[in-house]
Design an enzyme around this catalytic site. Structure first.
Site, PDB file in Angstrom:
ATOM      1  N   ALA A 183      -0.844  64.775  20.278  1.00 27.34           N
ATOM      2  CA  ALA A 183      -1.986  65.689  20.219  1.00 27.34           C
ATOM      3  C   ALA A 183      -3.267  64.877  20.084  1.00 27.34           C
ATOM      4  CB  ALA A 183      -1.830  66.631  19.037  1.00 27.34           C
ATOM      5  N   CYS A 184      -4.385  65.488  20.444  1.00 31.51           N
ATOM      6  CA  CYS A 184      -5.704  64.873  20.329  1.00 31.51           C
ATOM      7  C   CYS A 184      -5.905  64.385  18.907  1.00 31.51           C
ATOM      8  CB  CYS A 184      -6.763  65.902  20.691  1.00 31.51           C
ATOM      9  SG  CYS A 184      -8.420  65.481  20.178  1.00 31.51           S
ATOM     10  N   PRO A 185      -6.415  63.207  18.625  1.00 31.96           N
ATOM     11  CA  PRO A 185      -6.847  62.188  19.583  1.00 31.96           C
ATOM     12  C   PRO A 185      -5.794  61.115  19.797  1.00 31.96           C
ATOM     13  CG  PRO A 185      -7.652  61.603  17.432  1.00 31.96           C
ATOM     14  CD  PRO A 185      -6.700  62.761  17.243  1.00 31.96           C
ATOM     15  N   ASP A 243      -1.996  65.807  26.525  1.00 36.12           N
ATOM     16  CA  ASP A 243      -3.046  66.555  25.845  1.00 36.12           C
ATOM     17  C   ASP A 243      -4.224  66.769  26.805  1.00 36.12           C
ATOM     18  OD1 ASP A 243      -4.380  67.622  23.424  1.00 36.12           O
ATOM     19  OD2 ASP A 243      -5.756  65.974  23.845  1.00 36.12           O
TER      20      ASP A 243
END
Lengths: 391, 79
Positions: free
Chosen positions: B13-15, B40
């Site tokens: 997932a981000c980042p 993502d």
């Protein structure tokens, strides 16, 4: 009686040791230090001037009487032979092992970082260094206090932000004109864009200068400049750089259970070390794709305690990282299936965090009494329940 | 010798993907190529902003079956 050997008497190790019923388990904890440290206390020492004594307790005093404690340093763990060697010469055998020795901070990985730490202290490594930073900041009259990061994977993702908020309040209380600068390796002011959007106005309101895409490459302590991997530089009067972290440095057989940063490769749900059914790792020493934080260690300890008693417990990846300013707070809530939910800063949440700090020692010593209270909280605030509505 | 550094950030997932790229970039030298795979959706704008800020070259940015592939030629490292 099953022999359970727990390496590390921090949050994860101590909670697990205290949760295992003495009728079924013969529990031994090994730790090289005399004290268990409440690590968020670093912030309150560095920015409020609190005393060190408030945030540490002898590990012995936090463990139930039937739990054995050995004060020594681990030199080798052999998972194949179920043996652990200690620096003092002792060799230990076990039926189950749990590695919970945390993350190491490598102050020698970045040029100039150790000198920086020795000159100013920090709010990350030890209570003594936090005390040193408080003294350093109290002497500042002007200039720039820079908080920067050397690697995107570090303990307590909101730690640097808390440092920025609390130091800006300290300078305000001192009535001095010091600029607070926060440099982060991420595209936004927080790893998660959702959280970044929420805290950006607060950072702006307090005139905290934020630099994104800034990962520390080296520090020139003569010129007082920090250089980033991305090609930029920052000038400082006083600075603290969170160093790269790594997993345990002691030898572990087989060596394949460690990743390239020495973190233990575990199943993110069961916390079992890859390839073993009698060896677990919990807390900051693992490669689990979640935040390195106390709540992770705490929840993983509960999962392992259940599994050792024959239940099919799994860790959801739940985080609950507090981000506080002087009067407000929020919790960054996520799990393996949900990115951080939208949350807002409130006075009530700051009160919750203060309440948590006050209950900490008791929650470690008597986890069975606090479990229903924590469970009610985690259940009521689960990302699946709060979802997009937020909190 | 210029090297090809592969970074598999699928599922992060981000980042996560940008962090994985940053970690690979620390070890890279000018002339190397970094190839990042990510799922993502935030990675696309993030990697575009990243190459601009770091003076590196984005030689490929494609998306197929939900997988984003970014190929970066390393040109921006200080000597």
């Amino acid at each position: 009686m099953e022999r359970v050997l727990i390496l590390g008497g921090g949050g994860g190790g101590a909670i697990l040791a205290n949760l295992l019923p003495k009728e079924e388990f013969d529990v031994t904890v090994v730790d090289r230090d005399e004290y268990h440290v409440f690590q968020p206390g670093n912030l309150f020492i560095a920015f409020y001037g609190d005393s060190i004594e408030k945030y540490r307790r002898p590990i012995r005093s936090l463990l139930k009487p039937h739990v054995k404690l050995i004060r020594d340093e681990v030199t080798e763990v052999n998972l194949n032979d179920r043996k652990v060697k200690l620096k003092g010469g002792k060799s230990l055998e076990y039926d189950y092992i749990i590695i919970a020795t945390g993350a190491n901070l490598d102050f020698d990985a970045i040029e100039g970082n150790r000198e920086l730490l020795e000159s100013y202290g920090d709010f990350y490594s030890t209570l003594e260094n936090a005390e040193k930073l408080y003294k350093t900041l109290k002497e500042m009259r002007e200039g720039r206090f820079v908080i920067a990061i050397a690697d995107p994977i570090y303990k307590c993702p909101p730690g640097p932000h808390k440092g920025a908020f609390l130091s800006s309040t300290l300078f305000e209380r001192m009535g001095v004109d010091v600029d607070v600068v926060l440099a982060l390796p991420f595209p936004h002011a927080y790893p998660s864009k959702t959280i970044s959007d929420i805290i950006e106005p607060e950072l702006e309101r307090r005139n905290i200068e934020v630099h994104t895409f800034f990962t520390v490459d080296s520090i020139d302590v003569e010129k007082k400049r920090i250089y980033s991997l991305e090609g930029e530089e920052l000038e400082y009067t006083v600075a603290t750089v969170i160093p790269p972290h790594e997993g345990p440095r002691y030898k572990i057989e087989p060596s394949e259970v460690k990743d390239e940063s020495n973190y233990l490769k575990i199943d993110k749900y069961t916390c079992l070390i890859e390839g073993f059914d009698d060896a677990y790792a919990i807390g900051d020493c693992t490669n689990a794709p979640t935040s390195k934080s106390g709540v992770t260690a705490h929840l993983q300890a509960e999962v392992v305690a259940d599994r050792l008693q024959g239940f099919d417990a799994k860790y959801s990846g739940r985080t609950n990282c507090p981000l506080i300013t002087d009067g407000m707070g929020l919790f960054i809530i996520s799990d393996y299936d949900h990115p951080p939910i939208p949350v807002r800063l409130s006075r009530f949440k700051r009160l919750l965090e203060d309440l948590f700090v006050a209950t900490y020692w008791d929650a470690i010593r008597y986890p069975e009494l606090w479990q229903p209270i924590f469970h009610a909280y985690f259940d009521a605030t689960s990302p699946a329940k709060l979802g997009e509505r937020g909190w | 010798m210029p090297e090809l550094i592969k970074v598999d950030a699928r599922g992060m997932a981000c980042p996560g993907p940008i962090s994985a790229l940053t970690r690979a970039y620390r070890k890279a030298k000018n002339g190397d190529t970094i190839e990042v795979l990510a799922t993502d959706p935030g990675f696309k704008p993030d990697v575009q902003a990243w190459v601009k800020r770091t003076n590196n070259e984005l030689i490929e940015l494609t998306e197929e079956g939900g997988v984003i592939k970014a190929v970066i030629k390393v040109t921006g490292k200080r000597g």
